[in-house]
Each structure stands twice: as C-alpha cells, then as structure tokens.
Design an enzyme around this catalytic site. Structure first.
Site, PDB file in Angstrom:
ATOM      1  N   HIS A 358     -44.979  75.055 -68.990  1.00 50.03           N
ATOM      2  CA  HIS A 358     -45.318  76.282 -69.710  1.00 50.03           C
ATOM      3  C   HIS A 358     -45.381  77.483 -68.789  1.00 50.03           C
ATOM      4  O   HIS A 358     -44.953  78.569 -69.142  1.00 50.03           O
ATOM      5  CB  HIS A 358     -46.667  76.107 -70.416  1.00 50.03           C
ATOM      6  CG  HIS A 358     -46.518  75.437 -71.734  1.00 50.03           C
ATOM      7  ND1 HIS A 358     -47.574  75.023 -72.489  1.00 50.03           N
ATOM      8  CD2 HIS A 358     -45.413  75.117 -72.431  1.00 50.03           C
ATOM      9  CE1 HIS A 358     -47.129  74.478 -73.590  1.00 50.03           C
ATOM     10  NE2 HIS A 358     -45.829  74.508 -73.573  1.00 50.03           N
ATOM     11  N   CYS A 671     -25.439  67.655 -74.011  1.00 47.79           N
ATOM     12  CA  CYS A 671     -26.716  68.385 -74.070  1.00 47.79           C
ATOM     13  C   CYS A 671     -27.661  68.057 -72.924  1.00 47.79           C
ATOM     14  O   CYS A 671     -28.859  68.246 -73.033  1.00 47.79           O
ATOM     15  CB  CYS A 671     -27.405  68.147 -75.406  1.00 47.79           C
ATOM     16  SG  CYS A 671     -27.817  66.427 -75.721  1.00 47.79           S
TER      17      CYS A 671
HETATM   18  C1  PEP Z   1     -30.387  63.433 -71.865  1.00 50.02           C
HETATM   19  O1  PEP Z   1     -30.776  62.291 -71.593  1.00 50.02           O
HETATM   20  O2  PEP Z   1     -29.424  63.973 -71.305  1.00 50.02           O
HETATM   21  C2  PEP Z   1     -31.083  64.213 -72.876  1.00 50.02           C
HETATM   22  C3  PEP Z   1     -30.624  65.385 -73.245  1.00 50.02           C
HETATM   23  O3  PEP Z   1     -32.230  63.700 -73.386  1.00 50.02           O
HETATM   24  P1  PEP Z   1     -33.631  63.749 -72.632  1.00 50.02           P
HETATM   25  O4  PEP Z   1     -33.458  64.591 -71.413  1.00 50.02           O
HETATM   26  O5  PEP Z   1     -34.589  64.323 -73.607  1.00 50.02           O
HETATM   27  O6  PEP Z   1     -33.871  62.311 -72.356  1.00 50.02           O
END
Ligand code: PEP
Ligand code: MG
Length: 744
Positions: A358, A671
């Site tokens: 945060h 992502c």
């Molecule tokens: C990932 O594993 O790349 C992802 C986007 O999920 P997290 O970082 O939330 O595990």
C-alpha cells in the site's frame, strides 16, 4: 511470574546481575532446565548474555550471526520456534562451549521492541518436549519485559544497538528493488513512530482494559474524522485505503488479542505492542504480498493505537523546520506516509515493502521515488545523512560525492521531462509503427485500482485477483457479499472488460479463517483451482455471485492453475450448472459468458490441442509459469533471479503457445510481471502477443515502447536468435531496441 520479573528488573545490582536473576526466574517459571538470553550486537551478531543451565563460561563468548543456527533463525525471521527435537533441525548449529548437546527440545522467541530485533530468548529441556501454543505466548509476553531491560541501555550502549559498521562519512551504495521510478535527493529522516512503551507490567488490569477501550474508540473516531473530510461521492486511492483501514480497525480478532494480553497482566501499551510483535512475526512467514499488506495495515493501526495510548508523536510531526528530506523506514503503512508533508518529501526507502504494498501504491500516486527491499537498512544510515534515492535503478546512495550529486540533479531534470512525455501519450493508441494494435490492460485487486483504468487509458482489466475480496473479509464472504463487491467492480469498469480470475487462495496466500494445508512446497500444493474442485461449494458461490453481478452484461471468467484439461472440464461444468440454476431462478443471465484459463503450469501446454477448442480465451500467468518451467521458486533469494524470462527456452515456449492459439482462433494474452517490463513486453509482441495485462503504473511506458516499435524487423530478428544456447537474450534484444530506436 510477570510480577516477579518486574520486581527483579527494578531490583538491586547491575543490569547484568538483574538479567542473570531473570533467566533463573524464567527457567523456573517455564519449568525448563535452560533459559538463555542472546542480545543483538552491531554487525548482526547475537551474543549469549545470560544463561541458566548452559555453561556459564560461554556467556559473552558464544556468538552467532543473525540467520545462523536456531537462535539466528529466530532473530532473522522475528518469529518463535518450538522444537521437540531441536538437534535434528537442519538449522541447528552446535556450540560445544555451551554444553547444550544434552538438551533436546527448544522454545525460542525474538526479543522485539518497536518492531526492531534486540535479541532472542530461549528455553530448553532435556527431554523431548512438545511446547504448547500457550507456552510460546507466555514466553513472548516475557520477552516483552526482557526487551525493556535490553533497551534500557545498561547492558549494551543504546547507540551500539543501532550503530553502523561502516565508518560514517564514506559514500555507500545499496542496491534494492525499484518500487517507483524517479530520482530524489535530500537529508535522511528516519521514520519514527511515537508510542514508546515505558511500563510493561500493569498494576491494575481493569484500569488498563479501560485505557485500551478508550484509546481504541479514540483511534476509530480519528479515522472517522479523516473519512468525514472526504466527499462521499469522491473516490480515489487514499480514500479506499482509509476505508480499508477503518474496516480493519473494527477487526475483533485483533482487538480481542490485545484485551487478552491485558488480561495476562500487561499494560495497555505493552499489550498492543505484543500484538504488533505477533503480527510482525506472522508477516515474516507470509510470502503473499496481499496478505503481507493486510498485516502491514494492522501494524500501522497498532502504532496509531500506541500513539493514542502514550500521547507521543512520531517523526512526521517534528519536521517543520526541514526544507526537504528523504524518508527512511523499516516498514510503513500508507496512512503513515500521508502524515508527512508531500511538498518536502523527495524520496522513500523501505527495508520491507513490495511493489504492491500500500505504501508503494500511495507513493506512486504521489509521484515519489521509492526503493525497497534493502536489508538492515536502518543500521547503515544515520539521521541527516544526504541520500539519493534512484527509483529507476533501484539504488540508494548514502553520502554521495560531489560529482555524483551533480549527475543526480541532471537525472532529476531528465526524469521530469520523461514523465511529461509519458503523460502526453495517455490518449494515443498502442499501435506499432507498422500498424499492429496492442491491447494494454491492467492487473487489479482492489477497487481503488480501477481509477487507473481511466487515468492510464487502459483497455480493461486483464486479471482481476478476486482472492483479495476473500482476504479483506474476516470470514468467507457469502454470495451476497461477493455479488456486491463484483457489482461495484463492474460499475467501476464501465464498458471495459474485466477478466475475473476465480480465487487463487491456498499455498502461501493463506486466509486467516481457512487453513489450506501444510504442504512443503505451497506454490505446488493445495491452492487455487485445486481447492476449488475439492471444495466445489466455495467455487459455486463465487460463480453464482459473478453471474448475478454481471447484471445481464458480458462476463469473463478465468480459472487459475489449470494443470490438465480434465480440471478445466470439471470447473466449466460447475459454471454451466450455476448458469442453469440462475436461469431457473429467473436471474438475468450474462449476455455472453467468456470462459478462459490461465496457462501457469507447463503440463497444460502439452494438451493445448484438446484445450483450445473448449475455451474462449487464454492468459499466460508468466509469474507462476516461469517458476514451474524452470523449477525455480519465484520468491527464493538464492535462485529467484537465476533464470531469465528472456531465456530462449521460455521465449520458444511462449512463441509456440501464441502460434497454437492463433491457429485455433482463440484470443490470448499474458498477465504476469513480464508484460510490464519494456524489453520483455517488446519480446512478447515480437513473438505474437497482442494483449498484455500489467500493473497500471507500467502502462504509459509500454505504450511509448509499442508506438516506437517496428514489428516486422523485430519478429525476423527474434527468429534468428531464439534457437541459440544463450542464457538470456536480454542484451541482444536491448541492443536491437537501441539500434532501432525502440523506447525501452
Ligand atoms: C501469474 O502467476 O503470472 C499471475 C498473474 O498470477 P499471480 O501472480 O496472482 O499468481
Ligand atoms: Mg499465478
């Protein structure tokens, strides 16, 4: 026992003599053959200062480094350790001079004060003994009292406790993590929270309970007052954070533990301090950044409460005469940062704090350069020392030389110009020079992240980490609660799509109210979809809430950690059933349901042919994928950075995923963190990715990079280097970018 300890502390003799009596008392009280106190000296040395039961001539001779042996482990992680068979523990470090080989079991707790480690308190027993949880609690309470003696400055000079090993006056460069770009320069102000605990043991528990209740109400009122200052229609990060705060201030578990500690004989401030220490200890064992954040909020609130109890102000209130400064903190809550005068604040350096903390989020909103992750920072810097915070390089320079200072001033000017340029691209499309459009989306977790959608001109939310809703609740949120949160998310996103990832809890993303499992490798353990399929009720409630919240609009659902097609089929069947039930209930069904998977486990790649016809989209979760691909824990200090995301192996893998998705006509994107790094994003676009989802703060840079890129040349170049034997293609790709004017 607390009362006896207090009498011993206030009794006759030198501090050493009193400590010697105290260890005897503790050994007796805890029914242990051994009780020892190790005090932390400069240079992270733990020295045996007093013992009952070990050989006396080991006192002041036995020394361990922080991190060395069991005692060092307790100090390093600031957490208790209870072992029935201590010697078989891999961390056990044998010290022959102590004669401790005959003691089998060990219970140790850190001696903490104001969040700082002062040493370790240990009891040992000859027989194999399993210490009960209450015994750990008791020893922690005792450690609070011992901390008073250690911090008193008689055993070891107060300045020795924080002294630095490097001679002051010499420049020092410390490498950390980039939490926000930009460069700042100014004298160091060491963040100090008010609220020193001067008395630990209470005379009158009833009165202390009253004081605690009053301080709690006063703190809640002051938070209400802060919230009242805002227009209810207004939204924004600070406000959301304050609201979350206010919610945590109502946390009955937290308050209950403080009341219990008062009941055990501590003063109100010592009780709060004890709960703070427990929170800190929990924080050390949690890797998940979101949970750490919740704990950090509690930490922050605890200190506010201490300030109310002691009436003592922190460093933020003593800076009227200072013109500018760089803030140095071990850890910090966002509200604490807001306590400082933004106009004078040139930079922030934190020992702890991740990108998603945060405090980092708020610092980014305020455009303050931040560097984090510098261990033992506070012991290397003194109040007032000139400090440069280089958030672009993730480096802090203490007492820089004159030549360096002029370079820094130049750098500050360049950065300001670059920011202006980035802001100017906000409304421009992310299209390469040769016309390929790239969709830039944000990864979000909290509602406050949605402000960035508009501010950064993003195309939507490419990853919504729904587990946050779960983490913010004191217990499993029911369907109605989830529906309400998701409906607010839909409203905040407007026409932009939101890819809801079903909860990814378990592993190290533990919920306070749900014990997932004690897997040795939590990232590969019972987590995410694995929990969801074993406990379908949880997943069904979430799916129902999502269907209802969509309110007749389109819905995107994405399943995490899918390892084989059969798992996807099972999850999809649950979704279909919820849709059918919703139809029967007469709920307005989503206008379209897009069902996707996250590709995070390499095994799924070998079933892409079977998977692709079943799904509507695919999103590569490169963070998890990378760790499973290389068999390399993403959080490990030793190997976390060993393999590069721009290795030929991973790039070939990703290029093939892109090709297969494209051939099957399935929309796909990525992502993970890779998407937000300019060179990595360039490579991804080069191998066929056209949808990237990232932290909101990266959007502008990635857009600028995309607009400067000529794809045809890049794709061809990657084809020539991707089959090589390099460890990484990073340098080659960086050279390409430089030669072709790509703005990385
Ligand atoms: C990932 O594993 O790349 C992802 C986007 O999920 P997290 O970082 O939330 O595990
Ligand atoms: Mg993941």
């Amino acid at each position: 026992m607390l009362r006896q300890l207090r009498d011993a502390m206030a009794g006759y003799g030198t501090a050493q003599e009193r400590l010697d009596r105290i260890v005897q008392l503790i050994a007796r009280g805890m029914v242990a053959e051994v009780c020892s106190v190790y005090v932390q000296r400069p240079g992270d040395i733990l020295e045996l200062f007093a013992t009952e039961g070990l050989r006396k001539d080991a006192v002041h001779r036995t020394r361990l480094r922080v991190g060395e042996g069991l005692v060092g482990d307790i100090a390093a992680y600031a957490r208790p350790l209870a072992l029935a068979d201590a010697q078989s523990h891999p961390q056990f470090a044998y010290r022959p001079e102590t004669g401790e080989e005959i003691f089998q079991s060990l219970l140790g707790v850190p001696i903490l004060r104001g969040g700082h480690g002062l040493g370790v308190l240990v009891v040992q027993n000859q027989v194999e003994r399993r210490y009960a949880e209450e015994e750990t609690e008791t020893l922690e309470t005792i450690a609070m009292v011992v901390a008073e003696l250690v911090a008193g400055g008689e055993l070891i000079q107060e300045n020795e406790l924080t002294a630095t090993e490097a001679p002051l006056g010499t420049p020092r460069r410390l490498a950390g993590t980039k939490l926000n770009g930009g460069v700042g320069f100014g004298p160091a102000v060491l963040h100090r929270r008010g609220g020193t605990v001067s008395q630990t043991v209470s005379e009158d528990p009833e009165h202390e309970l009253e004081r605690l209740n009053e301080a709690m109400s006063a703190m809640r009122e002051s938070l209400d007052h802060m919230l009242d200052g805002y227009d209810p229609e207004e939204s924004g990060e600070h406000l959301e954070i304050l609201k979350t705060y206010r919610m945590i201030a109502e946390d009955r578990g937290w308050f209950g533990r403080a009341r219990e500690a008062v009941g055990s004989g501590l003063t109100a401030e010592a009780a709060v301090s004890k709960v703070l220490n427990d929170t800190r200890a929990r924080m050390q064992t949690v890797n998940d950044p979101y949970i750490r954040e919740r704990l950090m909020d509690m930490d922050d609130l605890g200190y506010r409460l201490l300030q109310h109890l002691t009436g003592e102000a922190g460093s933020a209130e003593s800076l009227q005469d200072v013109e500018s400064f760089v803030l140095i903190a071990r850890s910090m809550g966002p509200a604490e940062l807001l306590d400082y005068d933004r106009d004078k604040l040139r930079g922030l350096v934190v020992e702890e704090g991740s990108y998603n903390s945060h405090v980092a989020i708020v610092a980014r909103a305020l455009n303050i350069p931040v560097v984090g992750g510098i261990r033992y920072l506070l012991s290397q810097i003194e109040e007032g020392a000139p400090v440069v915070v280089d958030g672009d390089a993730g480096v802090v320079v203490i007492r820089p030389g004159a030549d360096f200072q002029s370079r820094i001033e130049e750098s500050i000017a360049t950065h300001a110009a670059h920011r202006k340029e980035l802001q100017a691209t906000r409304d421009l499309a992310a299209v390469t020079q040769d016309g390929a459009a790239v969709s830039l989306m944000i990864n979000a977790g909290l509602l406050m992240d949605f402000d960035h959608l508009e501010a950064e001109g993003a195309d939507g939310v490419g990853l919504l980490r729904t587990e946050l809703t779960f983490m913010l609740h004191p217990e499993f949120p029911n369907t109605a609660e989830q529906r309400e949160t998701y409906a607010r998310i839909f409203a905040a996103a407007g026409d932009r799509p939101v890819l809801f990832r079903t909860f990814d809890i378990g592993g190290d993303k533990l919920l306070p109210y749900f014990s997932a499992s004690e897997d040795e490798n939590p990232a590969m353990g019972w987590r995410a979809l694995r929990i969801a399929l074993d406990r379908p009720g949880m997943l069904c409630r979430q799916l129902r809430a999502l269907i209802e919240a969509a309110g007749g609009g389109p819905l995107h659902v994405m399943f995490p950690m899918v390892s084989e097609v059969a798992e996807f089929d099972e999850a999809k069947a649950l979704l279909d059933r919820e849709l059918e039930l919703a139809a029967r209930r007469g709920t307005a069904l989503p206008s379209a349901v897009h069902v996707g998977v996250m590709l995070e486990v390499p095994s799924l790649y070998f079933q892409l042919a079977a998977l692709l016809p079943r799904i509507d989209f695919l999103s590569v979760g490169s963070n998890d994928l990378q760790q499973f691909f290389f068999a390399c824990d993403r959080g490990s200090q030793q190997v976390g950075e060993r393999y590069d995301s721009l290795s030929p192996a991973l790039l070939r893998f990703l290029r093939d995923v892109a090709r297969q998705c494209e051939n099957a006509g399935v929309p796909f994107g990525l992502c993970g963190e890779m998407a937000g790094d300019p060179i990595e994003a360039m490579a991804l676009i080069g191998i066929g990715f056209r949808r990237l989802s990232m932290n909101a703060s990266a959007i502008a840079r990635i857009r600028l990079m995309t607009r400067s890129l000529n794809l045809t040349g890049l794709a061809a170049y990657i084809d020539t280097i991707i089959d090589g034997a390099d460890h990484t293609l990073r340098n080659k790709l960086a050279d390409f970018a430089r030669d072709h004017g790509v703005r990385i």
